[in-house]
Enzyme design. Structure first.
Site, PDB file in Angstrom:
ATOM      1  N   PHE A  25       0.848  -1.197   0.000  1.00 39.71           N
ATOM      2  CA  PHE A  25       0.000   0.000   0.000  1.00 39.71           C
ATOM      3  C   PHE A  25       0.880   1.241   0.000  1.00 39.71           C
ATOM      4  O   PHE A  25       0.609   2.232   0.663  1.00 39.71           O
ATOM      5  CB  PHE A  25      -0.932  -0.011   1.219  1.00 39.71           C
ATOM      6  CG  PHE A  25      -2.201   0.782   1.024  1.00 39.71           C
ATOM      7  CD1 PHE A  25      -3.146   0.406   0.087  1.00 39.71           C
ATOM      8  CD2 PHE A  25      -2.462   1.905   1.800  1.00 39.71           C
ATOM      9  CE1 PHE A  25      -4.322   1.125  -0.084  1.00 39.71           C
ATOM     10  CE2 PHE A  25      -3.629   2.637   1.650  1.00 39.71           C
ATOM     11  CZ  PHE A  25      -4.566   2.244   0.705  1.00 39.71           C
ATOM     12  N   GLY A  26       1.968   1.161  -0.778  1.00 41.57           N
ATOM     13  CA  GLY A  26       2.869   2.298  -0.904  1.00 41.57           C
ATOM     14  C   GLY A  26       2.431   3.220  -2.018  1.00 41.57           C
ATOM     15  O   GLY A  26       1.235   3.384  -2.272  1.00 41.57           O
ATOM     16  N   ARG A  48       2.059  -6.685   5.765  1.00 41.11           N
ATOM     17  CA  ARG A  48       2.526  -7.283   7.011  1.00 41.11           C
ATOM     18  C   ARG A  48       1.529  -6.930   8.108  1.00 41.11           C
ATOM     19  O   ARG A  48       1.037  -5.799   8.163  1.00 41.11           O
ATOM     20  CB  ARG A  48       3.906  -6.740   7.381  1.00 41.11           C
ATOM     21  CG  ARG A  48       5.018  -7.184   6.449  1.00 41.11           C
ATOM     22  CD  ARG A  48       6.331  -6.538   6.830  1.00 41.11           C
ATOM     23  NE  ARG A  48       6.269  -5.078   6.708  1.00 41.11           N
ATOM     24  CZ  ARG A  48       7.260  -4.257   7.032  1.00 41.11           C
ATOM     25  NH1 ARG A  48       8.385  -4.759   7.526  1.00 41.11           N
ATOM     26  NH2 ARG A  48       7.140  -2.954   6.879  1.00 41.11           N
ATOM     27  N   GLN A  91      10.507  -8.647  -3.317  1.00 37.69           N
ATOM     28  CA  GLN A  91       9.421  -9.375  -3.979  1.00 37.69           C
ATOM     29  C   GLN A  91       9.630 -10.880  -3.985  1.00 37.69           C
ATOM     30  O   GLN A  91       8.711 -11.647  -3.669  1.00 37.69           O
ATOM     31  CB  GLN A  91       9.239  -8.875  -5.418  1.00 37.69           C
ATOM     32  CG  GLN A  91       8.433  -7.603  -5.530  1.00 37.69           C
ATOM     33  CD  GLN A  91       8.071  -7.279  -6.975  1.00 37.69           C
ATOM     34  OE1 GLN A  91       8.118  -8.151  -7.844  1.00 37.69           O
ATOM     35  NE2 GLN A  91       7.703  -6.034  -7.224  1.00 37.69           N
ATOM     36  N   HIS A 113       6.308  -3.594 -12.662  1.00 32.62           N
ATOM     37  CA  HIS A 113       7.693  -3.511 -13.140  1.00 32.62           C
ATOM     38  C   HIS A 113       8.155  -4.939 -13.353  1.00 32.62           C
ATOM     39  O   HIS A 113       7.840  -5.831 -12.558  1.00 32.62           O
ATOM     40  CB  HIS A 113       8.569  -2.794 -12.120  1.00 32.62           C
ATOM     41  CG  HIS A 113      10.006  -2.632 -12.530  1.00 32.62           C
ATOM     42  ND1 HIS A 113      10.392  -2.359 -13.823  1.00 32.62           N
ATOM     43  CD2 HIS A 113      11.164  -2.711 -11.804  1.00 32.62           C
ATOM     44  CE1 HIS A 113      11.720  -2.263 -13.885  1.00 32.62           C
ATOM     45  NE2 HIS A 113      12.202  -2.487 -12.678  1.00 32.62           N
ATOM     46  N   GLY A 139       2.622   7.043  -7.991  1.00 29.78           N
ATOM     47  CA  GLY A 139       1.298   6.649  -7.534  1.00 29.78           C
ATOM     48  C   GLY A 139       0.367   7.802  -7.219  1.00 29.78           C
ATOM     49  O   GLY A 139      -0.835   7.735  -7.506  1.00 29.78           O
ATOM     50  N   GLU A 236      16.860  26.038 -11.706  1.00 24.05           N
ATOM     51  CA  GLU A 236      16.232  26.350 -12.989  1.00 24.05           C
ATOM     52  C   GLU A 236      15.994  25.118 -13.860  1.00 24.05           C
ATOM     53  O   GLU A 236      15.328  25.207 -14.897  1.00 24.05           O
ATOM     54  CB  GLU A 236      17.073  27.385 -13.744  1.00 24.05           C
ATOM     55  CG  GLU A 236      17.090  28.746 -13.049  1.00 24.05           C
ATOM     56  CD  GLU A 236      17.793  29.819 -13.870  1.00 24.05           C
ATOM     57  OE1 GLU A 236      17.909  29.636 -15.102  1.00 24.05           O
ATOM     58  OE2 GLU A 236      18.221  30.821 -13.284  1.00 24.05           O
ATOM     59  N   SER A 257      15.841  31.984 -24.788  1.00 17.59           N
ATOM     60  CA  SER A 257      16.473  33.013 -25.623  1.00 17.59           C
ATOM     61  C   SER A 257      17.273  32.367 -26.744  1.00 17.59           C
ATOM     62  O   SER A 257      17.671  31.198 -26.662  1.00 17.59           O
ATOM     63  CB  SER A 257      17.403  33.877 -24.765  1.00 17.59           C
ATOM     64  OG  SER A 257      18.545  33.132 -24.370  1.00 17.59           O
TER      65      SER A 257
END
Length: 337
Positions: A25-26, A48, A91, A113, A139, A236, A257
């Protein structure tokens, strides 16, 4: 040309009646779980069990979102579709201990991913579908755009099609989190993983931060004030990136410019010359042959000594000290957080 899919190409009915377990739940987990729920799908979240203040806060956040939290094992056992949104480096361990034992024929494993599938850290059984839906944004933006009735672009891929309907499931999932509102591009786990890592290392994170530091250090070592160097090389940067984000490089060059544009054309290729391009090629080779993945996994196995040392070293760089002081003079920055 890349193949694109939109809402009209997806059917949420392919997920109706199924239980979707979002593991984690990140950043992505909180967004995807809530979007799926508000798309009318049955969602649970695997976490967890609370053991300290942080884990209890996360557990309660799931409840506050109107979603049922469970242990990862409980969620895996209850689910038809399991979306694994845990950090890459954990994972495989969590999958082998708490997800794999509960997989049933016809289940689907989802990812955002491809790292663990592509590099063989997770090897799913032949009786499950394996797909990827990867939003191309953090997210919080996945969530914000969904709430606005829009979405963020994403990638979709199928690694294993046991049911013959894995792509339909992937597109339905992409629809459920809002990505097909903007459009998703078909890819592969290999392509997503290798290009994502390359972009992070050579351009978006590693390339940009080293370029900024090198410019800052060059000016400071030449006797210019660190505060001025910070403005020119760091502050910048957002202004220029925002212009490219909005309309591409040509629009950015239209907006600056003529002097800046001339310097862009003539000095840029000298800074990012053949040596830099060769280094990029070597970085890509390390990704493609698995050397980077192996090194990162080993670093985690031994407690991250180099990672932690580099993190500390970069936090102590003069540009961070100067930046913190100058950002304190910019109250509008706090308003955007």
């Amino acid at each position: 040309m890349a193949r694109m899919f939109y809402d009209a190409d997806a059917n949420l009915e392919n997920l109706k009646g199924k239980t979707i377990a979002v593991m984690g739940f990140g950043s992505q987990g909180h967004a995807q779980a809530q979007n799926l729920k508000e798309s009318g799908l049955n969602v649970i979240v695997g976490l967890r069990k609370p053991f300290d203040e942080a884990s209890e806060k996360e557990w309660n956040a799931v409840i506050a979102a109107g979603i049922t939290p469970m242990s990862v094992a409980e969620a895996a056992e209850a689910a038809d579709v399991i979306q694994i949104l845990l950090p890459d480096e954990v994972q495989a361990r969590v999958y082998n201990a708490e997800i794999k034992p509960y997989l049933k024929a016809g289940n689907a494993l989802g990812f955002s991913h491809g790292f663990n599938i592509h590099f063989g850290q997770i090897v799913p059984p032949a009786f499950v579908d394996v797909f990827m839906v990867a939003p191309k944004s953090p997210g919080h933006l996945v969530r914000r755009m969904y709430v606005k009735g829009a979405g963020v672009p994403g990638l979709v891929a199928v690694q294993q099609d046991y049911s013959g309907k894995a792509k339909d499931l992937a597109l339905a999932y992409a629809c459920g989190i809002g990505c097909t509102r903007a459009g998703v591009i078909e890819t592969s786990f290999q392509e997503e993983t290798e290009t994502d890592l390359f972009g992070e290392q050579c351009v978006l994170c590693g390339g940009v931060t080293e370029l900024v530091k090198a410019g800052f250090e060059t000016l400071v070592e030449a006797g210019y004030q660190p505060e001025i160097a910070y403005f020119e090389c760091m502050h910048e940067l957002k202004l220029i990136v925002d212009l490219m984000y909005e309309g591409g490089m040509s629009y950015m060059r239209y907006s600056i410019s003529d002097t800046a544009e001339w310097g862009d054309y003539t000095k840029g290729p000298e800074i990012i010359g053949e040596e830099a391009r060769y280094a990029m090629y070597e970085a890509l080779q390390d990704i493609q042959d698995g050397s980077f993945a192996k090194g990162w996994l080993l670093e985690n196995m031994v407690g991250r000594p180099r990672f932690n040392a580099l993190k500390r070293q970069n936090r102590e760089h003069l540009i961070e000290e100067v930046g913190a002081e100058l950002r304190g003079m910019m109250p509008w920055l706090k308003e955007t957080k």
